[in-house]
Design an enzyme around this catalytic site. Structure first.
Site, PDB file in Angstrom:
ATOM      1  N   SER A 150      48.732  57.407  67.482  1.00  0.00           N
ATOM      2  CA  SER A 150      48.147  56.079  67.274  1.00  0.00           C
ATOM      3  C   SER A 150      46.777  55.998  67.952  1.00  0.00           C
ATOM      4  O   SER A 150      45.887  56.772  67.648  1.00  0.00           O
ATOM      5  CB  SER A 150      49.120  55.013  67.801  1.00  0.00           C
ATOM      6  OG  SER A 150      48.748  53.727  67.381  1.00  0.00           O
ATOM      7  N   ASP A 186      53.208  52.762  57.104  1.00  0.00           N
ATOM      8  CA  ASP A 186      52.670  52.387  58.411  1.00  0.00           C
ATOM      9  C   ASP A 186      51.745  51.181  58.245  1.00  0.00           C
ATOM     10  O   ASP A 186      50.767  51.240  57.497  1.00  0.00           O
ATOM     11  CB  ASP A 186      51.899  53.565  59.002  1.00  0.00           C
ATOM     12  CG  ASP A 186      51.499  53.360  60.457  1.00  0.00           C
ATOM     13  OD1 ASP A 186      51.423  52.195  60.901  1.00  0.00           O
ATOM     14  OD2 ASP A 186      51.276  54.368  61.145  1.00  0.00           O
ATOM     15  N   HIS A 219      55.445  53.369  61.728  1.00  0.00           N
ATOM     16  CA  HIS A 219      54.396  53.862  62.614  1.00  0.00           C
ATOM     17  C   HIS A 219      54.834  54.956  63.587  1.00  0.00           C
ATOM     18  O   HIS A 219      54.179  55.990  63.696  1.00  0.00           O
ATOM     19  CB  HIS A 219      53.819  52.680  63.394  1.00  0.00           C
ATOM     20  CG  HIS A 219      52.682  53.024  64.291  1.00  0.00           C
ATOM     21  ND1 HIS A 219      51.522  53.589  63.818  1.00  0.00           N
ATOM     22  CD2 HIS A 219      52.521  52.894  65.643  1.00  0.00           C
ATOM     23  CE1 HIS A 219      50.681  53.780  64.832  1.00  0.00           C
ATOM     24  NE2 HIS A 219      51.275  53.375  65.943  1.00  0.00           N
TER      25      HIS A 219
END
Length: 292
Positions: A121, A237, A267
């Site tokens: 991320s 996501d 995610h």
């Protein structure tokens, strides 16, 4: 560094915790899981709002294959932020300096073995920006759902005024992440929501602006990215944009590059119901490059 023997894992390993003082005198929390005979090492960079201990189960799998895992709670995150997480940092360049210093420690602590970088991320964006700017000696780079492009539902107005807001009110809370979007597994969402070391409030304006700056820097330099690359993203996501990963993958100069697109996954790929498949994909990719 003092070593502590972990009793929580099936595989024999050493687990240590320590602290690191940054170039600007912040104290960061560091930890590592090290097998008895490491064949490779990895520096893991976690995502926005979370912390490094959420990767213990992933580290367990890696250690089982002889891979030592080093990680840290980033600026404003987890145990590196007192009395509680803020998810705030003033300049992403400071974060890159932290990564550089810690990756050097990884390579110095266990020399002579392949060293990899893993970022998830925000940590994926940081890791991509780091290798593009610092050109470290790494055997390969793994980016999990990296933050390379704003999510489709982020207001264009917010993006346009982000620079001004970050200067006038850097700690103003501007954008809250929906925890239900991290995983399709309700238990993972429950644990995330109950974790006191996770930052649960809206993202500070300066942090958001710095993330946009990272994305711009990566777009400008992507064509010079030459490292062996494993890119992972779930098609559903909604926290980081899969389109950013698609564009980055097309633009990098790496001859050795692999992109796993996981249909319907959210995610946090290593916390999805299909996590064993994802982790196995990562392990197989690393093992193929540990001796090459």
């Amino acid at each position: 560094m003092d070593f502590l023997i972990s009793r929580n894992y099936k595989v024999t390993m050493k687990h240590f915790e320590t602290k690191y003082t940054t170039h600007d005198n912040l104290v960061l929390y560091l930890q590592a899981w090290i097998p008895d005979q490491p064949k490779a090492s990895m520096l893991l960079v976690h995502g926005l709002g979370e912390h490094s201990s959420r990767y213990a189960h992933f580290a367990d799998k890696l250690v089982g294959e002889g891979i030592a895992v080093f990680t840290f709670d980033g600026r404003g995150h987890g145990k590196s932020s007192n009395p509680k997480p803020t998810a705030y940092f003033a300049n992403y360049q400071d974060y890159l300096k932290d990564i550089d210093a810690l990756f050097l420690k990884v390579k110095t602590y266990i020399p002579g073995i392949p060293a990899f970088l893993f970022g998830h991320s925000m940590g994926g964006g940081m890791t991509a920006a780091y290798v593009l700017e610092y050109r470290p000696e790494a055997k390969g780079v793994i980016l999990s759902a990296p933050a390379l492009q704003p999510a489709d539902d982020v207001s264009q107005l917010l993006i346009a005024v982000s620079s001004l807001v970050s200067k006038l009110a850097p700690k103003l809370k501007v954008l809250k992440l929906d925890s239900n979007k991290i995983s399709r597994d309700p238990e993972e969402v429950r644990k995330y929501d109950a974790d006191p070391l996770v930052y649960h409030d809206p993202v500070p304006a300066r942090t958001g602006y710095e993330l946009l700056r990272i994305m711009d820097a990566i777009k400008e330099k992507a064509a010079s990215f030459h490292y062996p690359l494993l890119l992972l993203h779930g098609s559903d996501d909604q926290l980081t944009n899969p389109k950013g990963s698609e564009i980055f993958f097309r633009n990098v100069a790496s001859k050795d590059k692999t992109f796993h697109r996981y249909p319907e996954l959210f995610h946090e790929l290593i916390n999805e119901p299909e996590k064993e498949l994802v982790i196995n994909d990562i392990l197989e990719w690393i093992k193929a490059r540990m001796s090459s």
